[in-house]
Design an enzyme around this catalytic site. Structure first.
Site, PDB file in Angstrom:
ATOM      1  N   ASP B 222      13.495   0.647  -0.048  1.00 61.01           N
ATOM      2  CA  ASP B 222      12.709   1.842  -0.292  1.00 61.01           C
ATOM      3  C   ASP B 222      11.583   1.542  -1.279  1.00 61.01           C
ATOM      4  OD1 ASP B 222      12.778   4.857   0.151  1.00 61.01           O
ATOM      5  OD2 ASP B 222      12.647   4.728  -2.035  1.00 61.01           O
ATOM      6  N   GLU B 264      10.137  -0.261   3.648  1.00 62.74           N
ATOM      7  CA  GLU B 264       9.493   1.041   3.754  1.00 62.74           C
ATOM      8  C   GLU B 264       8.219   0.971   2.949  1.00 62.74           C
ATOM      9  OE1 GLU B 264       9.449   5.583   2.411  1.00 62.74           O
ATOM     10  OE2 GLU B 264       9.549   3.865   1.120  1.00 62.74           O
TER      11      GLU B 264
END
Lengths: 470, 580
Positions: B222, B264
């Protein structure tokens, strides 16, 4: 048996050509009998079997009608089945056929261009920096009116001019000029086939980059209109059944495309001015322009009674141009701009076919003109796209409201986009309106003779244009 | 705590690891992913929220559906101020979801069914409740004193933008305990880890190894662009951030071959490809990255009835390293953001989105696929077919396979996080708890409510969206071209038809797989003429029914499609399947 020379071959099959010509889509002399065909020039381009012959013939259709056409003929002793449809004539024990359907022979054209060959005054050229791959196989593009185009692989497209007129093709000339100044909104020119006839330059072919994933502006615009009609006429809206909705709210809204298209057209105009100059119109330009508009109006008025009620308003709008103050700039323009002459590629809009107005003589097509003429052509095209979708049982008033809303929105978006890269055309209302009306008068004549049910489209536009700006 | 001040953290050896998944180093290139929220899938202990054991009990369903890999958003221990992305212990499971042991059981059972599992790992920051942060603020001289980015001034790194402009005014927040400012790119309760301190990188690699040792198949990393900071930069995508990713990749490739890293990075594709690493090495950073701009373009293309929004973004997508793969999706647990817009694209996106109230409203907010498409079955099928056939590994969002609805009356992003609808029974079969105790109410409206839309009913109907989706996933699995093939768009003169070819050249004794996908983005029937000259003599065989279409000849190939219709064909060159 002795192989006939290219010229002998042509003479031998003249009768077959006479019979074949009227069936060709590109033949411009339809409706008048063909009295005969004579060779103007003929050149062997390749091979013995199959053999490729380049020919120019003159077609005799009476005193005023002696047009010249370009042919590419293949000769084979054994014509394969898949070329049967291209058969033209027998010549001895050999078959003569239209070579554009034979990828083995059309490859020769690309190869000659790559090599920069000059064969008997027939000059094959590659543009500077272009790399051509002669191994690409070609196929003809369907549905073309006046020329023949071959797509090689997915890389390039060769436009072969059919009717050969004296003088270099503006299409090739303008593509080269635009490429030289780095214009982004054209298909890159890659090569050409040129020569001379009667000591005058002529253009036989033009090779450009093929935009494999492009779609015509017309198809995009009509898809948008179709969507809007479906949403506003066949949907139960919150405002009651079938209430017309704002095109901005419709899913298929075209305005942002129209905006980008306006930018593209303005950029091409700016690049043409850079490449080939722009200057204040010479004295007398406006008067000659207006005289021309009146002249066309006179002729259409004689033929189309429906136009009579608009005569005064039209003449007033034309005459207003005479009194324009300040310089009107003229330059080379596209000359025949409409939604069918623009392609949406994955990187944006591209203008194609810089040949100019198809029926006009070469000097008129290459004369400097106001770029507003192109703008007017595009504005008229939006009107046509809006009215094109055939529909059954729809309330005409409602339909008119929807089409007008779409037209106005997209014309405005186009002009907004144009104004980002060039002066806003709407600031020259008088001249722009005159061009639009002149175009509409031409359309009136065309529809009256060819598609009477469509006559209300240009007539409606004339009413709007002459009342909205009293 | 150990005598030298270090926290004693659990080690993988403390647990039994799971059975390994079948070996195939490039499985992620062909996989169909399924994003499932543990809380929303199945509640085993009847406390009103889904748990790992509940999810384990539903693996048979996912295997039946044809899912290759589960993606679980974070299930770590967390104060849950940012949906679990605020991790307070990287080595523990949120108690309401279960235990590390439960997770190992999930992995074990999934692997037995050929299903892999990946989860989110937030490397950039922790919760302010994480013991590392608590130690760091308490004892600046202790072993964790330098684990976070501390400063006496809040004026350092002025060129880094504030990402969550709605809630945060600065990237710096004052900590009264330590008497200094700490750096945070996201919420102020999520302090950024200080990667300038080599111990932080080591600690994070330790976290990776902890879960990899237990058998996890990979991580979705992330917020990767923000790991490092440097004065005079915008503190995004810095070279040292890429260096650290290369290190992570090396650990995975050397010590845990076959596991994946999915980055991401919500950026433009030309920037995201940087996260695949060196193309000459076949990619040496993340194995996968999400292709963010594709999804809104799919919605735009169908709304505009024009292929160009999709064609353009794919034309602008650079080639990726040999062993890399895009992840693509239609919906996920987040809302769509348009922050990937670059300068040259801003005008385009602006003119297409911002001026279209419906696009703005529908794409920007939290809706599920079915309500976005007015529950139109034709469009649901078209969108799913695009998801399964465009280049990249598709990520399905739980519930979309049955056409679940959303609840726009729930706050924040909860509207698309309601319980999975299994049966028409109480709580949609999600939980045996008292309905009042459930973490979010099940969808109850007449169209999308659990009595109308649920797995049980749709499993029984051959015509259901569920069975249709399952069939399409099966077809996709049969053709390597979908996952591994090249992508070539096939233009046509019809702007409302998007046609492309996926072709995978066989190696050894496997044959070439050439798949042709033709999609009608318009509500109206459309003809299309495709230039298939390269495949002259081939026969298109429709993939769902096996019907042989007329052979490809010299002329453009004519197809007609119903409104929002699509075709998948394989182009074959033999007489196989023909009657004698």
């Amino acid at each position: 048996m002795i192989t006939p020379s290219a010229t002998e071959l042509l003479a031998e099959i003249a009768d077959s050509l006479t019979a074949m010509l009227p069936e060709q889509r590109w033949f411009a002399g339809k409706g008048r009998p063909v009295r005969g065909v004579s060779p103007v020039r003929a050149t062997d381009l390749a091979g013995a079997d199959p053999r490729l012959v380049h020919a120019v013939i003159e077609v005799d259709q009476g005193e005023q009608h002696r047009d010249r056409y370009q042919l590419l003929l293949g000769v084979r002793s054994d014509l394969p089945d898949n070329l049967g449809h291209a058969w033209v004539s027998a010549c001895g024990d050999q078959a003569v056929y239209q070579a554009i359907y034979d990828p083995d022979l059309t490859a020769v054209l690309l190869e000659l261009m790559a090599q920069g060959k000059d064969l008997d005054g027939l000059r094959f050229l590659a543009e500077p920096g272009a790399t051509l791959d002669p191994k690409q196989r070609s196929r003809p593009v369907g549905a073309e009116q006046s020329n023949t185009s071959l797509v090689y692989g997915q890389a390039c497209i060769l436009k072969l001019f059919r009717k050969i007129t004296a003088g270099r093709s503006p299409d090739l000339e303008l593509h080269r000029a635009l490429a030289a100044v780095g214009c982004q909104y054209i298909a890159t020119p890659l090569g050409g086939i040129e020569g001379e006839l009667d000591s005058t330059p002529v253009t036989y072919g033009m090779l450009t980059k093929y935009l494999r994933n492009a779609a015509e502006g017309w198809a995009m615009a009509t898809a948008s209109m179709r969507d809007l009609l479906a949403e506003s006429l066949f949907t139960e809206g919150a405002s009651g059944p079938g209430g017309p909705i704002d095109p901005a709210e419709a899913g298929g809204d075209f305005a942002s495309e129209a905006h980008r298209l306006g930018q593209a057209v303005a950029s091409v105009h700016a690049d043409l001015a850079t490449a080939l100059g722009s200057s204040p119109a010479p004295p007398g330009y406006l008067d000659a322009l207006v005289d021309g508009m009146h002249g066309r109006l006179d002729s259409v008025l004689r033929q189309v009674p429906e136009l009579a009620p608009h005569e005064d308003a039209l003449r007033a709008a034309f005459d207003a141009v005479r009194d324009l103050e300040g310089p009107v700039l003229v330059q080379r323009i596209h000359g025949d701009l409409h939604l069918g002459q623009v392609l949406r590629s994955v990187t944006g809009w591209v203008l194609i076919d810089f040949e100019g107005e198809p029926m006009a003589p070469l000097d008129a097509r290459t004369a400097p003109a106001s770029p507003l003429r192109d703008v007017a052509g595009m504005l008229r095209s939006f009107d046509y796209a809006a009215n094109y979708a055939p529909l059954g049982d729809v309330d005409p008033e409602q339909r008119a409201a929807v089409t007008l809303a779409w037209t106005t929105r997209n014309q405005d978006a186009f002009c907004d986009g144009y104004a980002q890269a060039a002066p806003d055309p709407r600031k020259q209302t008088v001249l722009l309106r005159a061009f639009e009306l002149d175009k509409a008068v031409y359309e009136v004549n065309y529809e009256y003779h060819n598609r009477p049910p469509w006559l209300p489209i240009p007539l409606g536009a004339i009413t709007r244009l002459t009342t909205a700006h009293p | 705590m150990s005598p030298d001040g270090y926290l004693v953290e659990p080690q993988a050896d403390d647990f039994e690891p799971a059975t390994a998944a079948p070996t195939d180093p490039y499985w992620y290139k062909r996989a169909v992913f399924y994003e499932v929220l543990v809380r929303a899938f199945h509640d085993h202990d009847r406390n009103g929220a889904g748990d790992l054991i509940g999810l384990t009990h539903k693996l048979d369903y996912l295997e039946w559906l044809g899912i290759d890999c589960l993606w679980l958003p974070p299930f770590y221990d967390s104060p849950l101020r940012d949906g679990g992305y605020d991790i307070s212990d990287f080595r523990a499971v949120l108690p309401e979801f279960g235990t590390v042991e439960d997770f190992v059981v999930l992995l074990d059972e999934a692997h037995k069914r050929g299903i892999r599992v990946i989860t989110d790992l937030v490397m950039n920051h922790t919760s302010d409740q994480h013991p590392w942060f608590q130690e760091s603020r308490r004892d600046p001289e202790g072993p964790y004193g330098d684990f976070y980015v501390w400063s006496d001034k809040d004026t350092v790194y002025p060129d880094a933008r504030v990402i969550f402009v709605d809630t945060e005014t600065s990237n710096w927040t004052y900590d009264p305990v330590r008497g200094q400012f700490y750096w945070h790119r996201f919420f102020s309760h999520q302090p950024d880890l200080n990667y300038d301190n080599p111990e932080v990188g080591e600690a994070m690699l330790g976290v990776l190894r902890f879960w990899l040792d237990l058998g996890i198949d990979g991580f979705r990393l992330d917020a990767v662009p923000y790991l490092f900071e440097e004065e005079g930069t915008n503190c995004e995508n810095l070279p040292r951030t890429h260096e650290f990713l290369k290190r992570c990749r090396k650990v995975v490739d050397c010590e845990y071959p076959g596991r994946v890293l999915l980055a991401e990075a919500n950026q433009w594709p030309t920037d995201v490809v940087e996260y695949f690493g060196d193309p000459a090495a076949g990619g040496d950073e993340a194995h996968m990255a999400f292709h963010f701009p594709l999804m809104p373009r799919i919605f735009m293309a169908v709304r505009r009835e024009s292929r160009f929004p999709i064609s353009e973004i794919l034309a602008q997508t650079p080639p990726i390293p040999r062993n890399a793969q895009w992840g693509i999706f239609l919906r996920n647990h987040d809302e769509l953001t348009l922050e990937m817009v670059t300068d040259e694209e801003r005008d385009y996106m602006y003119s297409e989105y911002v001026k279209d109230p419906r696009m703005r409203a529908n794409i920007g907010i939290r809706r599920r696929l079915a309500p976005l498409l007015d529950n139109d079955r034709n469009q649901l099928e078209l969108f799913t077919a695009l998801l399964l056939s465009l280049p990249g590994s598709p990520v399905l969002y739980y519930g979309d396979e049955i056409g679940m609805g959303d609840n726009i009356w729930l706050g924040d992003r909860d509207s698309v996080r309601t319980p999975m609808q299994w049966t028409p029974d109480r709580n949609a079969g999600f939980s045996g708890c008292d309905p009042g105790r459930i973490y979010l109410p099940v969808i109850m409206d007449p169209v999308y409510g659990y009595q109308a839309v649920n797995v049980e009913a749709q499993s029984a109907s051959t015509q259901s969206l569920l069975n249709w989706t399952r069939r399409m996933i099966q077809v996709r699995r049969e053709h390597p071209a979908f996952g591994l093939g090249d992508f070539t768009e096939l233009g046509s003169s019809n702007p409302t038809v998007l046609a492309y070819r996926r072709s995978h050249l066989g190696e050894g004794d496997t044959s070439d797989d050439i798949v042709l996908c033709v999609n009608n983005l318009s509500r109206f029937p459309q003809p299309v003429e495709l230039d298939l000259g390269e495949h002259e003599g081939g026969v298109p065989v429709e993939l769902t029914g096996g019907v042989r279409f007329p052979p490809i000849g010299e002329l453009p190939y004519l197809l007609t499609l119903p409104g929002h219709g699509f075709y998948w064909f394989q182009i074959v060159f033999s007489d196989a399947g023909r009657e004698p």
